[in-house]
Design an enzyme around this catalytic site. Structure first.
Site, PDB file in Angstrom:
ATOM      1  N   ASN A   6       0.846  -1.230  -0.069  1.00  0.00           N
ATOM      2  CA  ASN A   6      -0.086   0.115   0.066  1.00  0.00           C
ATOM      3  C   ASN A   6       0.971   1.276   0.069  1.00  0.00           C
ATOM      4  O   ASN A   6       1.425   1.677   1.143  1.00  0.00           O
ATOM      5  CB  ASN A   6      -0.996  -0.055   1.405  1.00  0.00           C
ATOM      6  CG  ASN A   6      -1.817   1.121   1.425  1.00  0.00           C
ATOM      7  OD1 ASN A   6      -1.896   1.970   0.549  1.00  0.00           O
ATOM      8  ND2 ASN A   6      -2.407   1.451   2.531  1.00  0.00           N
ATOM      9  N   LYS A   8       0.225   4.231  -0.342  1.00  0.00           N
ATOM     10  CA  LYS A   8      -0.495   5.568   0.179  1.00  0.00           C
ATOM     11  C   LYS A   8      -0.509   6.521  -0.834  1.00  0.00           C
ATOM     12  O   LYS A   8      -0.356   6.427  -1.953  1.00  0.00           O
ATOM     13  CB  LYS A   8      -0.085   5.689   1.583  1.00  0.00           C
ATOM     14  CG  LYS A   8      -0.430   4.529   2.515  1.00  0.00           C
ATOM     15  CD  LYS A   8      -0.041   4.632   4.008  1.00  0.00           C
ATOM     16  CE  LYS A   8      -0.212   3.193   4.589  1.00  0.00           C
ATOM     17  NZ  LYS A   8      -0.189   3.322   6.208  1.00  0.00           N
ATOM     18  N   HIS A  96      -9.628   1.371   4.812  1.00  0.00           N
ATOM     19  CA  HIS A  96      -8.213   1.212   5.503  1.00  0.00           C
ATOM     20  C   HIS A  96      -8.419   2.275   6.812  1.00  0.00           C
ATOM     21  O   HIS A  96      -9.356   3.093   6.762  1.00  0.00           O
ATOM     22  CB  HIS A  96      -7.338   1.754   4.482  1.00  0.00           C
ATOM     23  CG  HIS A  96      -5.760   1.791   5.023  1.00  0.00           C
ATOM     24  ND1 HIS A  96      -5.391   2.967   6.063  1.00  0.00           N
ATOM     25  CD2 HIS A  96      -4.778   1.003   4.978  1.00  0.00           C
ATOM     26  CE1 HIS A  96      -4.033   2.493   6.343  1.00  0.00           C
ATOM     27  NE2 HIS A  96      -3.784   1.544   5.745  1.00  0.00           N
ATOM     28  N   GLU A  98      -6.808   4.497   7.600  1.00  0.00           N
ATOM     29  CA  GLU A  98      -6.700   6.100   7.402  1.00  0.00           C
ATOM     30  C   GLU A  98      -8.094   6.859   6.824  1.00  0.00           C
ATOM     31  O   GLU A  98      -8.304   7.639   6.940  1.00  0.00           O
ATOM     32  CB  GLU A  98      -5.455   6.280   6.507  1.00  0.00           C
ATOM     33  CG  GLU A  98      -4.282   6.190   7.447  1.00  0.00           C
ATOM     34  CD  GLU A  98      -3.025   5.430   6.555  1.00  0.00           C
ATOM     35  OE1 GLU A  98      -2.898   5.589   5.540  1.00  0.00           O
ATOM     36  OE2 GLU A  98      -2.054   5.041   7.405  1.00  0.00           O
ATOM     37  N   GLU A 167      -5.395  -4.712  10.791  1.00  0.00           N
ATOM     38  CA  GLU A 167      -4.431  -3.705  10.939  1.00  0.00           C
ATOM     39  C   GLU A 167      -4.765  -2.900  12.195  1.00  0.00           C
ATOM     40  O   GLU A 167      -5.550  -2.065  12.192  1.00  0.00           O
ATOM     41  CB  GLU A 167      -4.433  -2.784   9.855  1.00  0.00           C
ATOM     42  CG  GLU A 167      -4.145  -3.331   8.401  1.00  0.00           C
ATOM     43  CD  GLU A 167      -3.395  -2.303   7.196  1.00  0.00           C
ATOM     44  OE1 GLU A 167      -2.416  -2.710   6.633  1.00  0.00           O
ATOM     45  OE2 GLU A 167      -3.700  -0.993   7.569  1.00  0.00           O
ATOM     46  N   GLY A 173       2.351   2.433  10.984  1.00  0.00           N
ATOM     47  CA  GLY A 173       3.163   3.577  10.731  1.00  0.00           C
ATOM     48  C   GLY A 173       3.996   4.153  12.015  1.00  0.00           C
ATOM     49  O   GLY A 173       4.558   4.988  11.950  1.00  0.00           O
ATOM     50  N   SER A 205       3.627  -1.928  10.477  1.00  0.00           N
ATOM     51  CA  SER A 205       4.867  -1.788  10.781  1.00  0.00           C
ATOM     52  C   SER A 205       5.444  -3.084  10.378  1.00  0.00           C
ATOM     53  O   SER A 205       6.165  -3.608  11.167  1.00  0.00           O
ATOM     54  CB  SER A 205       5.181  -1.580  12.464  1.00  0.00           C
ATOM     55  OG  SER A 205       4.688   0.021  12.532  1.00  0.00           O
TER      56      SER A 205
HETATM   57  P1  13P Z   1       2.886   0.489   7.805  1.00  0.00           P
HETATM   58  O1  13P Z   1       3.583  -0.835   7.311  1.00  0.00           O
HETATM   59  O2  13P Z   1       3.589   2.064   7.317  1.00  0.00           O
HETATM   60  O3  13P Z   1       2.770   0.642   9.250  1.00  0.00           O
HETATM   61  O4  13P Z   1       1.376   0.662   7.314  1.00  0.00           O
HETATM   62  C1  13P Z   1       0.681  -0.461   7.261  1.00  0.00           C
HETATM   63  C2  13P Z   1      -0.576   0.030   6.565  1.00  0.00           C
HETATM   64  O5  13P Z   1      -1.250   0.700   6.792  1.00  0.00           O
HETATM   65  C3  13P Z   1      -0.549  -0.853   5.265  1.00  0.00           C
HETATM   66  O6  13P Z   1      -2.083  -0.626   4.702  1.00  0.00           O
END
Ligand code: 13P
Length: 245
Positions: A6, A8, A96, A98, A167, A173, A205
């Site tokens: 992803n 982002k 997601h 976010e 997640e 993150g 992570s």
């Molecule tokens: P990170 O791997 O940067 O923690 O992000 C995870 C994520 O949100 C994948 O969709």
């Protein structure tokens, strides 16, 4: 198994194209040996066309980070499933954390997106996960059950059109991944709820140095990787950890 990258909102179309080429170079040979591990990248919408051209004839799948719940019309800022399909997209991420937390997308809206995506034969990676506060107050399973019940309501789901990504919000993150045991426990809960044949992947992570211990867990079927998927080598190391399962 399934490995998703992803990206982002981190790369421009040009940068995305370059990363896609790097990933393809690294992965190409190995993918043929392990057809049971699907690899998919999820670039920003604006980069889909360029990345699609790079991956066109490859074994790497193309995914999008969201999808509208209507085909067309007055929905400023949304992206139609028809446009995604025209660009070669096969997977979409829905829900997601976010989208849930920054953009306040709730289970009802996510359910509309998911029903539309499935109706269009797009495969869905539906994300669930608790906040730190919810975990600390013992509500993890309750929150995830609600996200599953409401988000998947009335959906005609099966192991081929739906992947669940667990997640935990506090692990995304932050560099603080869930422990393998913690993640495994939630994955088991999700499989008990949906059925054992559904793929449940972990995100939050995931890095080359923790991928092995996570994938060794019985109920972890792959990863949705954020930060580490922006470096082709790290993403490939994570893939290699999966190849040992
Ligand atoms: P990170 O791997 O940067 O923690 O992000 C995870 C994520 O949100 C994948 O969709």
């Amino acid at each position: 198994m399934f490995l998703g990258g992803n990206w982002k909102m981190n790369l421009t179309p040009k940068e995305s194209e370059l990363l896609a080429k790097e990933i393809l170079d690294l992965f190409e040979e190995s993918l043929k040996e392990r057809e049971d591990i699907k690899v998919c990248v999820f670039p920003e919408f604006t980069a889909l066309e360029r990345v699609s051209k790079v991956l066109n004839t490859s074994d790497i799948y193309l995914g999008a980070q969201n999808v509208a719940y209507e085909d067309k019309g007055a929905f400023t800022g949304e992206v139609s499933p028809n446009s995604l399909i025209e660009l070669g997209v096969e997977y979409v991420i829905i829900g997601h954390s976010e989208r849930r937390h920054i953009f306040k997308e709730d289970n009802e809206l996510l359910n509309k997106r998911l029903l539309k995506a499935l109706d269009k034969n797009l495969k869905v990676v539906y994300c669930v996960g608790e906040t730190l506060e919810e975990r600390e107050s013992g509500k993890t399973f309750e929150v995830i059950e609600t996200q599953l019940k409401e988000g998947l309501k009335n959906a005609n789901i099966n192991k081929d059109n739906l992947i669940i990504a667990y997640e935990p919000v506090w692990a995304i993150g932050t560099g603080k991944a869930a422990t393998p045991e913690m993640a495994n426990e939630v994955h088991k809960f999700i499989k008990d709820f949906l059925g054992n044949d559904f793929l449940v992947i972990y995100g939050g992570s995931v890095k080359p140095n923790n991928a092995k211990s996570l994938i060794e867990q019985k109920f972890i079927d792959g990863f949705l990787v954020g930060g580490a998927s922006l470096k082709a080598k790290d993403f490939f190391e994570i893939y290699n950890a999966m190849r040992e399962k």
